[in-house]
Design a protein around this motif. Structure first.
Motif, PDB file in Angstrom:
ATOM      1  N   THR A 158      -8.658  13.201  -3.136  1.00  0.00           N
ATOM      2  CA  THR A 158      -8.820  11.888  -3.740  1.00  0.00           C
ATOM      3  C   THR A 158      -7.450  11.272  -3.983  1.00  0.00           C
ATOM      4  O   THR A 158      -6.603  11.888  -4.646  1.00  0.00           O
ATOM      5  CB  THR A 158      -9.572  11.973  -5.075  1.00  0.00           C
ATOM      6  N   HIS A 176       0.831  -1.184   0.000  1.00  0.00           N
ATOM      7  CA  HIS A 176       0.000   0.000   0.000  1.00  0.00           C
ATOM      8  C   HIS A 176       0.877   1.248   0.000  1.00  0.00           C
ATOM      9  O   HIS A 176       2.064   1.195   0.339  1.00  0.00           O
ATOM     10  CB  HIS A 176      -0.973   0.037   1.183  1.00  0.00           C
ATOM     11  N   SER A 218      -5.246   8.090  -5.583  1.00  0.00           N
ATOM     12  CA  SER A 218      -5.343   7.070  -6.617  1.00  0.00           C
ATOM     13  C   SER A 218      -3.984   6.411  -6.813  1.00  0.00           C
ATOM     14  O   SER A 218      -2.954   6.982  -6.449  1.00  0.00           O
ATOM     15  CB  SER A 218      -5.855   7.665  -7.937  1.00  0.00           C
ATOM     16  N   LYS A 230     -11.944  14.251   3.793  1.00  0.00           N
ATOM     17  CA  LYS A 230     -12.965  13.504   3.067  1.00  0.00           C
ATOM     18  C   LYS A 230     -13.843  14.446   2.239  1.00  0.00           C
ATOM     19  O   LYS A 230     -14.281  15.480   2.718  1.00  0.00           O
ATOM     20  CB  LYS A 230     -13.838  12.714   4.041  1.00  0.00           C
ATOM     21  N   THR A 261      -4.664   6.801   2.427  1.00  0.00           N
ATOM     22  CA  THR A 261      -3.949   5.577   2.071  1.00  0.00           C
ATOM     23  C   THR A 261      -4.663   4.883   0.919  1.00  0.00           C
ATOM     24  O   THR A 261      -5.872   5.088   0.721  1.00  0.00           O
ATOM     25  CB  THR A 261      -3.867   4.595   3.247  1.00  0.00           C
ATOM     26  N   ILE A 262      -3.940   4.059   0.218  1.00  0.00           N
ATOM     27  CA  ILE A 262      -4.547   3.259  -0.841  1.00  0.00           C
ATOM     28  C   ILE A 262      -3.772   1.958  -0.982  1.00  0.00           C
ATOM     29  O   ILE A 262      -2.542   1.952  -0.933  1.00  0.00           O
ATOM     30  CB  ILE A 262      -4.605   4.032  -2.168  1.00  0.00           C
ATOM     31  N   THR A 263      -4.503   0.857  -1.127  1.00  0.00           N
ATOM     32  CA  THR A 263      -3.865  -0.434  -1.305  1.00  0.00           C
ATOM     33  C   THR A 263      -3.555  -0.673  -2.791  1.00  0.00           C
ATOM     34  O   THR A 263      -4.012   0.079  -3.662  1.00  0.00           O
ATOM     35  CB  THR A 263      -4.767  -1.565  -0.807  1.00  0.00           C
ATOM     36  N   ILE A 323      -4.807  -2.725  -4.594  1.00  0.00           N
ATOM     37  CA  ILE A 323      -6.021  -3.055  -5.348  1.00  0.00           C
ATOM     38  C   ILE A 323      -7.015  -1.909  -5.305  1.00  0.00           C
ATOM     39  O   ILE A 323      -8.174  -2.067  -5.654  1.00  0.00           O
ATOM     40  CB  ILE A 323      -6.673  -4.361  -4.840  1.00  0.00           C
ATOM     41  N   GLY A 324      -6.544  -0.761  -4.839  1.00  0.00           N
ATOM     42  CA  GLY A 324      -7.348   0.447  -4.963  1.00  0.00           C
ATOM     43  C   GLY A 324      -8.267   0.799  -3.818  1.00  0.00           C
ATOM     44  O   GLY A 324      -9.062   1.726  -3.934  1.00  0.00           O
ATOM     45  N   LYS A 325      -8.150   0.095  -2.705  1.00  0.00           N
ATOM     46  CA  LYS A 325      -8.995   0.434  -1.564  1.00  0.00           C
ATOM     47  C   LYS A 325      -8.371   1.618  -0.843  1.00  0.00           C
ATOM     48  O   LYS A 325      -7.196   1.577  -0.466  1.00  0.00           O
ATOM     49  CB  LYS A 325      -9.138  -0.740  -0.611  1.00  0.00           C
ATOM     50  N   SER A 326      -9.156   2.661  -0.620  1.00  0.00           N
ATOM     51  CA  SER A 326      -8.620   3.893  -0.051  1.00  0.00           C
ATOM     52  C   SER A 326      -9.295   4.257   1.263  1.00  0.00           C
ATOM     53  O   SER A 326     -10.441   3.881   1.523  1.00  0.00           O
ATOM     54  CB  SER A 326      -8.788   5.044  -1.043  1.00  0.00           C
ATOM     55  N   THR A 327      -8.562   4.998   2.080  1.00  0.00           N
ATOM     56  CA  THR A 327      -9.092   5.566   3.308  1.00  0.00           C
ATOM     57  C   THR A 327      -8.590   7.000   3.413  1.00  0.00           C
ATOM     58  O   THR A 327      -7.543   7.337   2.841  1.00  0.00           O
ATOM     59  CB  THR A 327      -8.650   4.787   4.552  1.00  0.00           C
TER      60      THR A 327
END
Length: 119
Positions: free
Chosen positions: A68, A33, A70, A64, A50-52, A54-58
């Motif tokens: 964004t 990540h 990416s 918020k 953060t982003i993994t 596979i595209g999972k973000s927090t």
């Protein structure tokens, strides 16, 4: 080893936008990540997003709806689109990666890029 190079910082007015980019490079590494942190005048690092791989973000609650994150796996790059910036968000923004060379995962940091939001 993995090297992180950020770009895209600068000076913007209150309410302005910036897009930060960070590219990871090295030999035969895998990214788990990536993230963006920032450090203001107190120099305490604060997690922004953060982003993994596979595209999972927090996101931090404070960003918020305005920021964004990416990730482009092909180039091993992470981006942070920042809209409606506020003066209190003036900080050095750091790119972070949790990545492995071989089987060992380590934390890596970029050198930071300055974002200044004028009031």
């Amino acid at each position: 080893q993995v090297q992180l190079v950020e770009s895209g910082g600068g000076l913007v007015p209150d309410g302005g936008s910036l897009r930060l980019a960070c590219r990871a490079s090295g030999s035969a590494f895998r990214v788990n990540h990536m993230a963006w942190y920032r450090a203001g005048p107190d120099q305490q690092k604060e997690l922004v997003a953060t982003i993994t791989n596979i595209g999972k973000s927090t996101y931090a609650d404070s960003v918020k709806g305005r920021f964004t994150i990416s990730f482009d796996n092909a180039s091993k790059s992470v981006f942070l689109q920042m809209n409606n910036l506020r003066p209190e968000e003036t900080a050095v923004y750091y790119c972070y990666a949790y990545a492995a060379v071989g089987s060992i995962y380590k934390e890596y940091w970029g050198q930071g890029t300055q974002v200044t939001v004028s009031s």
